[in-house]
Each structure stands twice: as structure tokens, then as C-alpha cells.
Design an enzyme around this catalytic site. Structure first.
Site, PDB file in Angstrom:
ATOM      1  N   GLY B 247       0.638  -1.300  -0.028  1.00  0.00           N
ATOM      2  CA  GLY B 247       0.033  -0.062   0.095  1.00  0.00           C
ATOM      3  C   GLY B 247       0.836   1.266  -0.011  1.00  0.00           C
ATOM      4  O   GLY B 247       0.643   2.224  -0.670  1.00  0.00           O
ATOM      5  N   GLU B 266      -6.376  -0.030   2.154  1.00  0.00           N
ATOM      6  CA  GLU B 266      -6.432  -0.973   3.504  1.00  0.00           C
ATOM      7  C   GLU B 266      -5.299  -1.901   3.743  1.00  0.00           C
ATOM      8  O   GLU B 266      -5.257  -2.621   2.906  1.00  0.00           O
ATOM      9  CB  GLU B 266      -7.853  -1.728   3.231  1.00  0.00           C
ATOM     10  CG  GLU B 266      -8.508  -2.112   4.674  1.00  0.00           C
ATOM     11  CD  GLU B 266      -8.054  -3.367   4.961  1.00  0.00           C
ATOM     12  OE1 GLU B 266      -7.100  -3.661   5.369  1.00  0.00           O
ATOM     13  OE2 GLU B 266      -8.908  -4.198   4.694  1.00  0.00           O
ATOM     14  N   CYS B 303      -8.367  -9.191   7.522  1.00  0.00           N
ATOM     15  CA  CYS B 303      -7.882  -8.077   7.863  1.00  0.00           C
ATOM     16  C   CYS B 303      -8.053  -7.461   9.215  1.00  0.00           C
ATOM     17  O   CYS B 303      -7.618  -6.779   9.844  1.00  0.00           O
ATOM     18  CB  CYS B 303      -8.273  -6.966   6.753  1.00  0.00           C
ATOM     19  SG  CYS B 303      -8.443  -7.347   4.921  1.00  0.00           S
ATOM     20  N   GLU B 396       1.404  -6.883  12.888  1.00  0.00           N
ATOM     21  CA  GLU B 396       0.620  -7.941  12.166  1.00  0.00           C
ATOM     22  C   GLU B 396       1.381  -9.124  12.131  1.00  0.00           C
ATOM     23  O   GLU B 396       2.491  -9.037  11.305  1.00  0.00           O
ATOM     24  CB  GLU B 396      -0.239  -7.196  11.294  1.00  0.00           C
ATOM     25  CG  GLU B 396      -0.952  -8.320  10.746  1.00  0.00           C
ATOM     26  CD  GLU B 396      -2.018  -8.010   9.561  1.00  0.00           C
ATOM     27  OE1 GLU B 396      -1.318  -7.013   8.734  1.00  0.00           O
ATOM     28  OE2 GLU B 396      -3.166  -8.221   9.146  1.00  0.00           O
TER      29      GLU B 396
END
Lengths: 534, 534
Positions: B247, B266, B303, B396
Site C-alpha cells: 500500500g 486498506e 484483515c 501484524e
């Protein structure tokens, strides 16, 4: 009457920064104005943003009614200092009293518009999708959406609107309405004006028992202050009106942060005007007079100044051009806002005058004893061929200068439209015979500009609910937004969804019984509350 | 049943690009899947975007009703290829049939939601401020605002939603609804799925007599295709769901263009969960079971996977942790989406396991003959002190792994919340005794996340009008927007004001008589059309 003291404001206190002093200059007389203002730096930025971050925790939780009353009181306070502003703004800007009065009214008027909108509540964008525990295969959750303010906002005062786009201007008004504290970097060419308006906000905050950190005003003439402000981690968004170079520089700084933030920069436009053959056939003289007024009003220093005019070759265009030249030649030289703008204007006019195939058709009237920073109106013309061959001819000249392009035919007109950069406005003057061409151009120009207008001039931006003062890059850095009108508040809000939150913990606007009586959408359908009965 | 042929689609035609071939891999068996797909490059991008730009001129002028019928027909076509998808998606993704069926329904469902919204018309954001020629000192102009589509949109298919965030997913549906042509870069780990869905769109466009250039599907496994797409001057906006690195790279490319464009990316989130003492006291086992299910469902590749859990030290938390460890240990190892994700998962789990002060409390069940790309569930725990000391613990790990942080006290909890990055979601589990703490956390977390939910799990994003699938950076690059739900359409629209435009030239939705019967604001007040009588 209160006199400017040469101070910044941080967390409710008058601050004399320790940086180098600077003075504004009266562009009419060339005199250096008192008082001196000290340059704020990194230390003041940290103080102001820390106070803003602390104030945010309180201010964001105030009700829309509380903020509406505060904005109305700021509006009243600005109206009340009208005499002070009349004594200060013309000296710092060269703008005439009538303009200062009008801009004062616009500034307080837009504060009151946001107050009214805060009460109506559509800006909260409340959406409720009620849950359904019985849905199969999985229960449907209860989801409710509202908007929350993004955090402290940095606002850069604009040189050309010392009131309406400065300390308490549209960016500040919409950010404060949204629930965001504001740290303003005053434009250095009108520091005393900024101080007067800043003091009105500071005093109103105190009178309304709102956190002093909700507003700060920092003075500075160099780039360091703005850089420190945009890169401060507590700042969540930036509002800017000014040059393309300035807007792009701030955007780059904001994009390079550890957490990038949006810069809402309204940068530049030439605001093309299309004079269709029917309109010129019917009223070439009238159009020419209107054009000269819009081109040279406020010294041509408006974001929406019509700097480029396109008309198809022909007798009616010749008539227009002659009449426009006469009208521009009759406009006296006025003072421009500051010496920097004056120098850029002289160089822009020289560039146009020296360009191949460009002819100067008028120069404004100039008195023996002109202003120290003179803005002498100038009108140029060229052909569609030259315009297409020389991209520089489409660049903005900030000040009372314009270029009329005589276009060979409709094909060439379409070629020109296809090559236009993003614009704040595009205007068409249309006669009875022009309907087909006007419809075709409207369909093209709505992709180029934020506002398309017919049979009028783009200067004089109405502040209302439908206005768009925005447009595709490079007119702005955020084409989906507007910096004038009700929707300006959206720039400083972010949607949040609340899923299965117990009713007792929901914010009021998300309660089933709608205690604030705001407009909402239930399952996507508009739900307008009935008028409250007393 | 139609079989994938290994083709891209440009301007309605099947295209076999000349680039190198690549194959998807079945992550369960490790087998290379047929057919081969040829990498598209700059030539195909130019063809697709040129066709999209030409189609835009027609497609943007279609009525909302025309686009609604088209989107409904695409939804029907996707439902109709359900059997083909069941034969294709599991092999390309390792996802089970039930998930494929559910995601197919979500994909067609969101197309139908946008169809319904197109008819309701709130998305047009029509605002009318009627003129007043008698106003003094200057007549009030007539100003009318509507939204127009921005132009061709590039959509990047996501690996983890082969249907709902891919070829006909939320980005494509909202862009097509807005009136924007779409050029999709298919995710290389499910090209055959992409081809099947792409064909459904291409055939529906033809059946509805809409321009073939309105949709294109380009295959590619390297970065070149995406770079060419984002930097193509005809592309006006980008929709992306994927990694933070991806991204940010696209955002940088888009910001560096001559005309910068928005990238709606996102990117990533750890979706913190707060287990308050009362909730754990009342139902620690139940919460643990729910957590394990949300953590490991779809291989933890959502996500909104709850990757971080915070609970205050105490017996109830011990009970929760033991129960969660048992539940996670009972979850079988499943195939992850593709070998790249598998490698990143292994390395992320190793990083957590090797971190100072982090203890592994569970590993998932693993069969003798596991999948080729194994995702073995893992649960870790650490202390609040260690979490605060090691920023990497908040990163993450994409896949079925999570970290439970045992927090010393409420002060430490607040310190942790203050340091959280932007998130898609934040969840609270609340007992009867937790109201004060829950209210306090809600007020903090609404500034951190796009969605705050109570007593549930963030996976399973409801597609409706109030949903926000977004959030502050780095969850997304555009915190003011959502990529799921009705407001996703706003990303691909831009407001335009029409000033004093003759009624005959106004677009239908701006006519006084409101022929489309859309929701509007008149002078800022909501104006909901009455139901049409037949």
C-alpha cells in the site's frame, strides 16, 4: 478600540516569541508598520500543539449546541471589532474599506452558517443499521455510524483574504465546528489583523469556559514555522490557501511523516472563461465590462480571478476585445498585497508580454504618485495556435492581468479544453444560439473544475450549502473536498462505526430516541426528525 | 460449467499477453495449477486504460437506474457461476467450500446493495441553494451541487478475499456504481477465480449494451504491472487491499505522478481486543472459545483478525488464557493462501516465539499429512511491561497467530492504548461491573479504530450502510473513508457546483422537479422525496 501589541497566542496567553522580529509593510505607502512581530519557532509549535492535544480531549466532547454558541459568539466578536479592522486591514493589505467591510461580514457569516449546520446535524452522518438477533445463519449486529473530529488542525492564513481565509476564516471555522482545536500560522503580511481576530477567538473561548488550548495563533515570516507545524505529530490535518509551490511543499512534508496526514491545499487556478459566439453577438460590450471588473477587482488577487478567456475568432470577439481593452485601461493601478506579490506580478506580466505571439492590448491607468507596490492592470491576447504551443501561457499570474485567446474554431476549442489543468472554476457566457455548444462544454468542464457557472464571473464566492470551492489538481490537493461552504467541515471528520455498543454507552446522536434531533439514515433511508414542539 | 482459459480481458476481448507465464499453486497439495497465465505489461495497461477513458465518456452519463440494473445483473451472473467458483476457489486458495459459498453471497449481496443505493440517490449529495435576484447588495446566485465520478479506477485484487475484495469485490462494485470504469489487476494467487468473475462482468456489460472498456482484467505476478497501472495518466484513483509495504509503495507512486491521485489502501491491523475483568469473571471460557474461532477462522487471514488481546492480570485472565490455549491447540493446521504468505507466517511466528519475555502457550493440531503451505495456529503471551518495551510485538502476523498481553493495571492499559497505531477495529468484552472502564476505553478507542465493537469478534464484517472498514493510518491511507459498506462509493466521486446553469442544461438530479426522486438538501435542509405513486 484595542491596539495590536505584537503578540502570538498560545493556550490563552499572549506570547512574545524570542525569534527575529519582522514588520508588515503598507503596500500603498511602502512604510514599515508597527508593532513588530517576533518569529515563532519549534518551541512555540510544541507549546501550541501540546495545548491543542490536551484541549482536544475536552473540546471534541462538547455538544454541537455548545460549539454552535461558541462560533456565534466568535462571529459577534468579529463584527464588534469591525472598526479596529477598518483601521488595520487596509494599511496591511492595501484593500479598500468596502472590501474589508464585505469580508468581515462574510467571515462572521460563515461562522454562523456552521453554527446553524451544527444544530441540523447532517454533518454527523449518522447511520443506523439495527441488529437482528434472529437472522440466520448469523445474527445481524447493530451497527451505528457517526463522524468524529480528527484532532488538532494547522491552518495557514492566506495573504489575499486577511479575514475570510485567515485566522477565523473558513478553514478555522469548519475545523472548530468539527470539534478540532486549531493552530493558525498567521500570514506575515497582515500580522496585526491576525492578532485582532486571534484575540477575539481567545477571549470568546475564555468567556465560554472552553479550553484555552483550542486555539493558538503563531506569527512567523519564514518557512521554518510552517514546517515545524506540519510535521508536529499532534497535528492531524492541514488547511492551506496559497501558492502551488507552498501547497506542494506542505503536502510533501505531510506525506513524509511517520503518520502521514492530509493537506487540504487550495493552490492556484486560471479559471477559464468561455465566451460563446451567441453571447458576444448579443452583448459583447456588457460581457467586456463585467470581465474587466472581475479581472481587476481586489487587484486581481482572488483565487477565482478569470485569468484566461477563450472566444472564437470573429467580429463579435473583436468587439469584445476592444471593449475589454478600453475597460481595463480605465482601471486605476492599485496597491497589491505585499512586495513579494508585487514582484511576482511584475515578472508574470513581463513573461506574458515577452511571449511569442502574445500582444498587449491594454494597460491600466496609472497616477503620477502610484502605490509603493503597484498592480497595474494588463490585458493580453494571443491565438489558439500559440496557446496550444506554449504551456506557460496557461500559468496563473496572480494580480490584475489576463489573457484573451482567440480560438480558430470549435475543434480547436475542444483541443484546448482537453488540455486544461484542474481549475477552481470554469465560466460560460451563452447566447440563445449557443445551447448545443454550451451543453457540450458543460459536460467537459464539470470534469475540469469544482464549479461551473453561466453568464457570470467566478469572483465573489457565495458561502452556502451547495458551493464547491475546490477542484482537480492542481487547483487543490484534495479534489473530493471544498474549502468554502457547508461541506468544508467534512475535511476534519472521520467516520466511526459502533457495533453492538450498549445503549447506555452510545454517544447521544446514536441513541434510538435521537435526543439532538439530527438528520439520520436508518438502514440507508433518510430519516428527518420532525420539528420539536415546545 | 465454463473453464478458465488463461486469459486477461481488455475492452471486451480475451487477451493472451506476451509476458512470461505464471501458475497459481494449490496450497493444500503444492501442485501447480492449470491453465498458465501470461503476465500483462505496459502495453496491456495502455490498451486497458485507453479503453477505460473512452468508455468513461459514455458510462459516466448512464443513469443510476441503468447502472443499478447492470450491477444486479453482475450479481446474478456471479451467483450463477457459483458451481464453477466452488470448483476453482478452494484449489487456488485453500479456503473451504462453506467460506466460498458465503463469500459468493457477500459479493453478489454488496453489488445489490449498491444497486439499491444508486436508486435512493443519497450518494449524489444533491444540494440546492436557490437564487434570489432581489438580494441586496448583490443578487444571490442559484447554486446546485452534485457528485460526479472521478474517472477510471485501478483495483488491486486481494489475496485473502478472492471474491469479495477482488475482481467484482467492494472496490469494483463501488467504483462501477459511482460511474467509473475499472481496471482490475488480478491477484496472482487466484487467477482462474479472477478470470471466471471477470468473464461474468464482461458478458454482462455486453448484454446491457454498455461500453466494453468499462471493465478490464489484467493478470500479472510481478510488481511492474501494478506500477504501470498506478502511474498511467488515465487512472484517477486506486483501490487496494493488502500489505502495508504494498500500500505504501503504491501511495508513493501515486503521489509522485504529475497529477497525484488518491490511493485508498486498506493495509494492516492487529485489531486489539480488550477483555475487561467483569467479562472474564462472568464468562472466561466462552470468551476464550470465541477468540480462538475468530483468531483461526479462514486461517487467520482476515484483515480484522484479532491478533492482540489485552487483559488485566488476575485469576480470570489465567482461566481465559488456559481455555484459549486449549481451544487454539484443538484447531487443525490448515492451508494458507499461497507460499509467500506461508513463509511470512512462519517467520512471524518465529519472531514472536523468539522475542524476549514472550511465551508460547499453544500450537494447533497438526496431522501427519499436512497441507503444503501449512498454517499451524499459535498462541503467545507476554506482559504489559514487555509489550511496552518491544514495539515489534504490536506488528501484524498474517495468519492464525495471536498474542495475549497480561496487563498490570488500568494505568498500564491506558499507556498501551495511548501508544496503539491506527486500527481497523477495536473490540471490548464487558461485564456488568465494567461500565466505567468500558466507557473510558470507548472514548479512547474511537480515535484509534474505524470500528469499535462490544462483546463480539471483529471478523465477519457486516456489509451495510453504517459499516466502517477503515481507520487511521496505518490501517488505511485514507482514514476519512471506508472500503466496505455504502459509503465506499464516496471514494470515487467528487463534488461539482453548478451556478446559474439554465434549467434546460442541468443534469436531471439537479432539476427542480427531482425526476429521479433522489434525496436532496435544499438550503441545507434535508428534503426526502415522497414515495412515487403509480
Amino acid at each position: 478600540m484595542s491596539s495590536p501589541l505584537g503578540v502570538s497566542f498560545i493556550d490563552g496567553a499572549e506570547v512574545r516569541a524570542s525569534g527575529p522580529a519582522f514588520h508588515a509593510v503598507d503596500p500603498t505607502t511602502g512604510e514599515q508598520l508597527e508593532p513588530a512581530y517576533a518569529e515563532c519557532g519549534a518551541a512555540e509549535v510544541v507549546q501550541a500543539t501540546a495545548a491543542a492535544a490536551a484541549a482536544f480531549e475536552v473540546y471534541r466532547r462538547t455538544t454541537p449546541e455548545t460549539r454552535a454558541r461558541f462560533l456565534e459568539a466568535v462571529a459577534d466578536a468579529i463584527d464588534a471589532i469591525g472598526p479596529d479592522l477598518l483601521a488595520t486591514v487596509p494599511a496591511e493589505t492595501g484593500l479598500p474599506e468596502a472590501r474589508v467591510k464585505g469580508e468581515t461580514g462574510r467571515t462572521s457569516g460563515q461562522l454562523r452558517m456552521f453554527a446553524a449546520d451544527l444544530r441540523e446535524g447532517g454533518w454527523l452522518d449518522v447511520r443506523i443499521d439495527p441488529g437482528d438477533p434472529a437472522r440466520s445463519p448469523a445474527p445481524r449486529p447493530d451497527v451505528r455510524q457517526r463522524s468524529v473530529p480528527v484532532g488538532p488542525v494547522a491552518v495557514f492564513g492566506a495573504s489575499n483574504f486577511p479575514l475570510a481565509f485567515s485566522v477565523a476564516g473558513g478553514d478555522t471555522a469548519s475545523a472548530l465546528a468539527a470539534g478540532c482545536p486549531v493552530v493558525v500560522k498567521a500570514h506575515p503580511s497582515h500580522p496585526a489583523t491576525s492578532e485582532l481576530v486571534g484575540r477575539a477567538i481567545v477571549e470568546t473561548l475564555a468567556a465560554h469556559d472552553l479550553p484555552a488550548g483550542t486555539f493558538a495563533l503563531l506569527h512567523g515570516a519564514g518557512n521554518e514555522l510552517g514546517e515545524a507545524l506540519v510535521t508536529d505529530p499532534r497535528i492531524a490535518a492541514v488547511g492551506f490557501t496559497g501558492s502551488r509551490g507552498g501547497g506542494l511543499a506542505l503536502s510533501r512534508l505531510a506525506a513524509g511523516r511517520e503518520v502521514p496526514i492530509p493537506v487540504y491545499a487550495e493552490m492556484s487556478a486560471v479559471n477559464p472563461v468561455f465566451l460563446l459566439p451567441g453571447a458576444l453577438g448579443e452583448r459583447a460590450e456588457q460581457v467586456a465590462t463585467g470581465f474587466a471588473g472581475s479581472l481587476t477587482g481586489s487587484g486581481g488577487q482572488l483565487c477565482t480571478k478569470p485569468g484566461l478567456v477563450f472566444a472564437l475568432d470573429g467580429d463579435a470577439t473583436d468587439t469584445f476585445l476592444e471593449a475589454a481593452a478600453r475597460a481595463v485601461a480605465a482601471v486605476p493601478t492599485t496597491a497589491l498585497l505585499n512586495p513579494g506579490i508585487g514582484e511576482a506580478f511584475v515578472s508574470g506580466v513581463r513573461r506574458l508580454g515577452d511571449a511569442e505571439g502574445v500582444e498587449r492590448v491594454a494597460e491600466g491607468d496609472t497616477a503620477e504618485q502610484g502605490p509603493a507596490v503597484p498592480g497595474r492592470p494588463a490585458l493580453f491576447t494571443t491565438t489558439g495556435d500559440r496557446f496550444l504551443a506554449d504551456a506557460d501561457l496557461a500559468a496563473e499570474v496572480f494580480g490584475p492581468a489576463g489573457l484573451v485567446v482567440q480560438v480558430r474554431d470549435e475543434d480547436q476549442l475542444h483541443q484546448i479544453v482537453a488540455g486544461l489543468e484542474g481549475q477552481l472554476t470554469a465560466s460560460l457566457h451563452v447566447g440563445a444560439a449557443d445551447t448545443d455548444l454550451a451543453l457540450d462544454l458543460l459536460g467537459r468542464l464539470e470534469l475540469v473544475a469544482g464549479r461551473v457557472l453561466f453568464d457570470g464571473w467566478p469572483t465573489g464566492v457565495e458561502v452556502n450549502h451547495a458551493m464547491v470551492h475546490g477542484g482537480p489538481f492542481p487547483a487543490t490537493t484534495a479534489p473530493g473536498t471544498t474549502s468554502v461552504g457547508a461541506r468544508a467541515i467534512e475535511r476534519f471528520l472521520r467516520p466511526v462505526a459502533y457495533q453492538d455498543v450498549p445503549a447506555a454507552l452510545l454517544p447521544p446522536e446514536l441513541h434510538d430516541d435521537n435526543p439532538w434531533r439530527v438528520f439520520r439514515r436508518i438502514d440507508g433511508r433518510a430519516d428527518t426528525p420532525t420539528q420539536e414542539t415546545s
